[in-house]
Structure formats: C-alpha cells, structure tokens
Scaffold this motif. Structure first.
Motif, PDB file in Angstrom:
ATOM      1  N   MET A  26       5.078   2.729  -4.000  1.00 50.93           N
ATOM      2  CA  MET A  26       4.936   1.944  -5.218  1.00 50.93           C
ATOM      3  C   MET A  26       4.540   0.502  -4.885  1.00 50.93           C
ATOM      4  O   MET A  26       3.647  -0.080  -5.515  1.00 50.93           O
ATOM      5  N   LEU A  27       5.178  -0.085  -3.876  1.00 53.78           N
ATOM      6  CA  LEU A  27       4.866  -1.459  -3.487  1.00 53.78           C
ATOM      7  C   LEU A  27       3.439  -1.579  -2.965  1.00 53.78           C
ATOM      8  O   LEU A  27       2.747  -2.568  -3.246  1.00 53.78           O
ATOM      9  N   ILE A  28       2.980  -0.589  -2.217  1.00 53.46           N
ATOM     10  CA  ILE A  28       1.597  -0.588  -1.728  1.00 53.46           C
ATOM     11  C   ILE A  28       0.638  -0.601  -2.915  1.00 53.46           C
ATOM     12  O   ILE A  28      -0.309  -1.405  -2.964  1.00 53.46           O
ATOM     13  N   LYS A  29       0.880   0.278  -3.883  1.00 54.69           N
ATOM     14  CA  LYS A  29      -0.006   0.360  -5.052  1.00 54.69           C
ATOM     15  C   LYS A  29       0.017  -0.930  -5.865  1.00 54.69           C
ATOM     16  O   LYS A  29      -1.035  -1.427  -6.293  1.00 54.69           O
ATOM     17  N   GLN A  30       1.199  -1.488  -6.076  1.00 51.76           N
ATOM     18  CA  GLN A  30       1.303  -2.713  -6.871  1.00 51.76           C
ATOM     19  C   GLN A  30       0.636  -3.894  -6.182  1.00 51.76           C
ATOM     20  O   GLN A  30      -0.077  -4.673  -6.825  1.00 51.76           O
ATOM     21  N   CYS A  31       0.857  -4.047  -4.888  1.00 51.08           N
ATOM     22  CA  CYS A  31       0.233  -5.162  -4.154  1.00 51.08           C
ATOM     23  C   CYS A  31      -1.282  -5.009  -4.129  1.00 51.08           C
ATOM     24  O   CYS A  31      -2.010  -5.985  -4.315  1.00 51.08           O
ATOM     25  N   VAL A  51       0.444  -5.286   1.755  1.00 51.22           N
ATOM     26  CA  VAL A  51       0.019  -3.878   1.750  1.00 51.22           C
ATOM     27  C   VAL A  51       0.122  -3.309   3.159  1.00 51.22           C
ATOM     28  O   VAL A  51       0.695  -2.236   3.370  1.00 51.22           O
ATOM     29  N   ARG A  52      -0.410  -4.021   4.137  1.00 45.27           N
ATOM     30  CA  ARG A  52      -0.348  -3.547   5.533  1.00 45.27           C
ATOM     31  C   ARG A  52       1.097  -3.415   6.012  1.00 45.27           C
ATOM     32  O   ARG A  52       1.456  -2.450   6.697  1.00 45.27           O
ATOM     33  N   SER A  53       1.926  -4.362   5.637  1.00 47.82           N
ATOM     34  CA  SER A  53       3.332  -4.316   6.033  1.00 47.82           C
ATOM     35  C   SER A  53       4.038  -3.101   5.431  1.00 47.82           C
ATOM     36  O   SER A  53       4.765  -2.383   6.124  1.00 47.82           O
ATOM     37  N   HIS A  54       3.796  -2.852   4.159  1.00 49.14           N
ATOM     38  CA  HIS A  54       4.432  -1.702   3.501  1.00 49.14           C
ATOM     39  C   HIS A  54       3.876  -0.388   4.036  1.00 49.14           C
ATOM     40  O   HIS A  54       4.603   0.612   4.119  1.00 49.14           O
ATOM     41  N   GLU A  55       2.603  -0.369   4.433  1.00 48.59           N
ATOM     42  CA  GLU A  55       2.043   0.833   5.062  1.00 48.59           C
ATOM     43  C   GLU A  55       2.739   1.113   6.393  1.00 48.59           C
ATOM     44  O   GLU A  55       3.006   2.275   6.720  1.00 48.59           O
ATOM     45  N   GLN A  56       3.040   0.066   7.140  1.00 50.25           N
ATOM     46  CA  GLN A  56       3.773   0.245   8.398  1.00 50.25           C
ATOM     47  C   GLN A  56       5.179   0.782   8.131  1.00 50.25           C
ATOM     48  O   GLN A  56       5.659   1.667   8.854  1.00 50.25           O
ATOM     49  N   HIS A  57       5.836   0.251   7.104  1.00 50.54           N
ATOM     50  CA  HIS A  57       7.173   0.752   6.747  1.00 50.54           C
ATOM     51  C   HIS A  57       7.099   2.232   6.379  1.00 50.54           C
ATOM     52  O   HIS A  57       7.946   3.032   6.801  1.00 50.54           O
ATOM     53  N   LEU A  58       6.093   2.578   5.573  1.00 56.11           N
ATOM     54  CA  LEU A  58       5.913   3.961   5.149  1.00 56.11           C
ATOM     55  C   LEU A  58       5.702   4.870   6.359  1.00 56.11           C
ATOM     56  O   LEU A  58       6.325   5.926   6.464  1.00 56.11           O
TER      57      LEU A  58
END
Length: 76
Positions: A26-31, A51-58
């Motif tokens: 959700m955070l990736i999509k919103q950002c 976005v890149r940070s949340h992709e790494q978390h994912l």
C-alpha cells in the motif's frame, strides 16, 4: 561454531508478516501515485526514495517467508 536451526513461524507471526506485506504494498502504491502527480522535484525525489525503501522492506518480508516455507506444515 554454533548453528542455529530455524523454527517454524507461528500463525500469529505469519499473520503479522502478511499484514506487513500488505502495508508495504500500500505504501509503495501511495508514494508512487503521489510522486507521479507532484510538481515539486524535491518531493518527487523523496517519494521515489520511499518507494525504493518500501520495496526493499517488501523483499525482506517475502524472503523471510520463503526461508521458512520448508518448515511450514503441509495441509492434507
């Protein structure tokens, strides 16, 4: 040298990871959506970094699940 054996994840832990994966998606999509409509390059750059940070978390969460997949009980 001591090796630590992985234990199967509990249902509560699995639910927590699943919720975390949903939140990261959700955070990736919103950002990404906000970055695409902003006119301020600095804000756009910051959002793309998020976005890149949340992709790494994912990826970290998915990798954790994959590492524990062999320990998961099978359903008959």
């Amino acid at each position: 040298m001591q090796t630590t054996q992985m234990q199967a994840l509990s249902p509560k832990e699995l639910n927590y990871i699943a919720d975390s994966i949903s939140n990261e998606e959700m955070l990736i999509k919103q950002c990404a959506a906000t970055a695409s409509i902003t006119h301020n390059p600095q804000i756009q750059q910051a959002l793309n970094q998020y976005v890149r940070s949340h992709e790494q978390h994912l990826n970290t969460l998915v990798n954790a699940l994959q590492q524990h997949q062999s320990l998961a009980p099978t359903q008959s």
